[in-house]
Design a protein around this motif. Sequence first.
Motif, short mmCIF file in Angstrom:
data_model
loop_
_atom_site.label_atom_id
_atom_site.label_comp_id
_atom_site.label_asym_id
_atom_site.label_seq_id
_atom_site.Cartn_x
_atom_site.Cartn_y
_atom_site.Cartn_z
N VAL A 19 41.28 33.51 45.97
CA VAL A 19 41.04 33.45 44.53
C VAL A 19 41.16 32.00 44.10
CG1 VAL A 19 41.93 34.18 42.28
CG2 VAL A 19 41.94 35.78 44.18
N VAL A 26 36.50 34.26 42.95
CA VAL A 26 36.92 34.02 44.32
C VAL A 26 35.99 32.96 44.91
CG1 VAL A 26 37.83 36.35 44.66
CG2 VAL A 26 35.47 35.84 45.27
N VAL A 225 42.41 37.08 39.18
CA VAL A 225 43.71 36.58 39.65
C VAL A 225 44.09 37.26 40.96
CG1 VAL A 225 44.56 36.10 37.32
CG2 VAL A 225 45.03 38.33 38.36
N GLU A 226 45.06 36.67 41.62
CA GLU A 226 45.58 37.30 42.83
C GLU A 226 46.48 38.45 42.45
OE1 GLU A 226 47.35 35.20 46.11
OE2 GLU A 226 46.07 33.47 45.63
N TYR B 128 37.09 42.83 46.10
CA TYR B 128 37.34 42.18 47.40
C TYR B 128 38.51 42.83 48.13
CZ TYR B 128 33.97 38.79 45.86
OH TYR B 128 32.81 38.22 45.42
N GLY B 130 40.90 44.52 47.16
CA GLY B 130 42.20 44.38 46.52
C GLY B 130 42.77 42.97 46.60
N ASN B 131 41.99 42.03 47.14
CA ASN B 131 42.50 40.65 47.23
C ASN B 131 42.37 39.89 45.92
OD1 ASN B 131 43.50 40.49 49.89
ND2 ASN B 131 41.39 40.58 50.63
N ALA B 132 41.71 40.49 44.95
CA ALA B 132 41.61 39.87 43.62
C ALA B 132 41.59 40.96 42.56
CB ALA B 132 40.34 39.02 43.53
N ILE B 133 42.15 40.64 41.41
CA ILE B 133 42.12 41.57 40.29
C ILE B 133 41.29 40.93 39.18
CG2 ILE B 133 43.51 42.89 38.62
CD1 ILE B 133 44.36 43.57 41.42
N GLN B 134 40.27 41.64 38.76
CA GLN B 134 39.42 41.11 37.69
C GLN B 134 39.77 41.77 36.36
OE1 GLN B 134 35.31 41.86 38.63
NE2 GLN B 134 35.05 39.86 39.61
#
Lengths: 253, 311
Positions: A19, A26, A225-226, B128, B130-134
Amino acid sequence: MKILVPVKRVFDYNVRVRVRSDGSGVELANVKMSMNPFDEIALEEAVRLKEKGVATEIVAVSIGVPQAKDTLRTVLAMGADRAILVHATDDVQQDIEPLAVAKILAKIVEAENPQLVIAGKQAIDNDMNATGQMLAAALGWGQGTYASALEVSEGAALVTREIDGGLQTLRLKLPAVVTTDLRLNQPRYVALPAIMKAKKKPLEEVALATLGVDIQPRLTVLSTVEPPKRQAGVKLHSVDDLISKLKNEAGVL
Amino acid sequence: MSVLLLAEIHNGHLQKDMLARALTALAPLGEVDVLLAGQNCNQAAEEARHLKGVAKVSVADDASLLHGQAEPLAALIKSVGAAYEHIAAGATAFSRNVLPRVAMMFDVMVLADVTCVKNAETFERPVYAGNAIQTVQSHDRVKIFTVRTAAFSPAGQREGEAAPVESVPVPVDPALSVWVEDKTIVSERPDLTSAKIVVSGGRGLGSEENFHQIAALADKLGGAVGASRAAVDAGYAPNDWQVGQTGKIVAPELYVAVGISGAIQHLAGIKDSKVIVAINKDEEAPIFQVADYGLVGDLFKLLPELTEKIG
Ligand SMILES: Cc1cc2nc3c(=O)[nH]c(=O)nc-3n(C[C@H](O)[C@H](O)[C@H](O)COP(=O)(O)OP(=O)(O)OC[C@H]3O[C@@H](n4cnc5c(N)ncnc54)[C@H](O)[C@@H]3O)c2cc1C
Ligand SMILES: Nc1ncnc2c1ncn2[C@@H]1O[C@H](COP(=O)(O)O)[C@@H](O)[C@H]1O
């Protein structure tokens, strides 16, 4: 019978994406990209139907950046007869929403007139799981999502679907849209000679403007965000230790 | 604001726990109308109308709606949903199959796997693996989305009078698909996505017979059984036990991963678990990076011992 297979170029599933620290998304600029794994399964299924003599032609379509041509070359090497790239953006960071993708695919379907569309169940980047269903709706066709088995005969497709709690079998009137689940097949390995030979197969490029589809996004991504990180815990040395920790420390037993 | 929530009925039974969790997830939007589609839904409607947060229960009773086929169900939701600003459902195979179809009929986008409803137009969802939260804002007139219910607690019973039940007309079935059969396993075990304890097995189990040891521990704990993709692909466990990015998302109080390496795609499905236990013979297995408690060793020794000593 002609089969259309939509394929998306996505980050390689082995890559751990990062990210961007400013929350703008990303980082995709220098990441290894591949064909969406579910689309590989879709293509393999189409190729098997051709080998069985059910399908006569396989057309693959990708919508996105010019670099998706690489993905389409692989697709041709795997056995597609023709490929179409709809050039929708130059920005590798821009994802085309499933609604727009489905509308573009509907235009291609009108022009190509396939009897069957086999798409992936979900793109592993946006994880939306929507395009196939949306395309079926746009065309007024039936849909067989999450297929783990597919039999195609004159005018109908028998689809076994992975559903909550087990499996469901439907008979779809053709033309129809099918989306693939992981168990449908094991995609073949493409050897180098096939990739070389595929260079001669036709790859047509289509400008988005010629299709008259509005791809204006309906969603604005406000931030990326992560997720909260989990901490690595402790390693224990015996089952007794584990039971005691679960009872006394974690309180989950 | 008006919200339509699609409920699910399996073999005549309301999926009440999921509905109750979805109600909690949608609480920021106010009270919701619940749509029930199937045949002989009286019992299900009776249960739904007593849940907190339900304003009304709409019942569509027709044979065409019995097997969850997308085409007749989407036509129904299109006709009932036209009056609403939000159309939502739990993020199950059932709903993910139909809601995108509905969205295209309204010419709007759909959002899968919403984890937080921030306000009427802003939602959080993982991407992705769960590697990123939008956080995304929708500009559509009707917001259509599925919610991940596992991490929400179920809404309680409604106080006072039960919500009214009305029946709604069912559009003509477009007849694009014919249902042939369902092969579903009716299990005594709790549902994977709402179980307090989940025990999952991976390729390390080595065979379908050995996989019974996973079920034995789960049963002893009163939990559900899960599996990695590799275990499902190898035929050790049925498809719908797969936990992960492209399977089921779980959020139990205790998740036990046995003989599972911890690939990103698997971790995507278990990140919201309260406590994760891993049993693996490979000290370097990535699963240990997220496990609260790790046991390094041979599962064929550790698993029977754990099953025996627990409880
Ligand atoms: C598009 C796509 C979607 C996917 N979706 C999912 C998904 O939803 N869910 C999912 O789980 N995977 C998914 N995967 C697959 C994922 O990438 C991994 O391949 C999979 O999770 C591996 O399963 P596993 O951990 O059981 O097997 P392996 O990675 O082979 O791990 C087996 C583990 O068992 C351990 N072991 C072996 N024998 C013993 C023993 N005797 N005692 C103790 N430990 C032992 C080994 O050390 C090893 O760590 C997906 C992949 C793709 C490409
Ligand atoms: N940009 C695209 N180009 C071609 N096919 C796509 C594209 N986006 C999605 N698809 C197809 O739709 C499937 C589901 O994607 P999604 O709905 O985004 O999860 C994919 O597996 C592809 O088959």
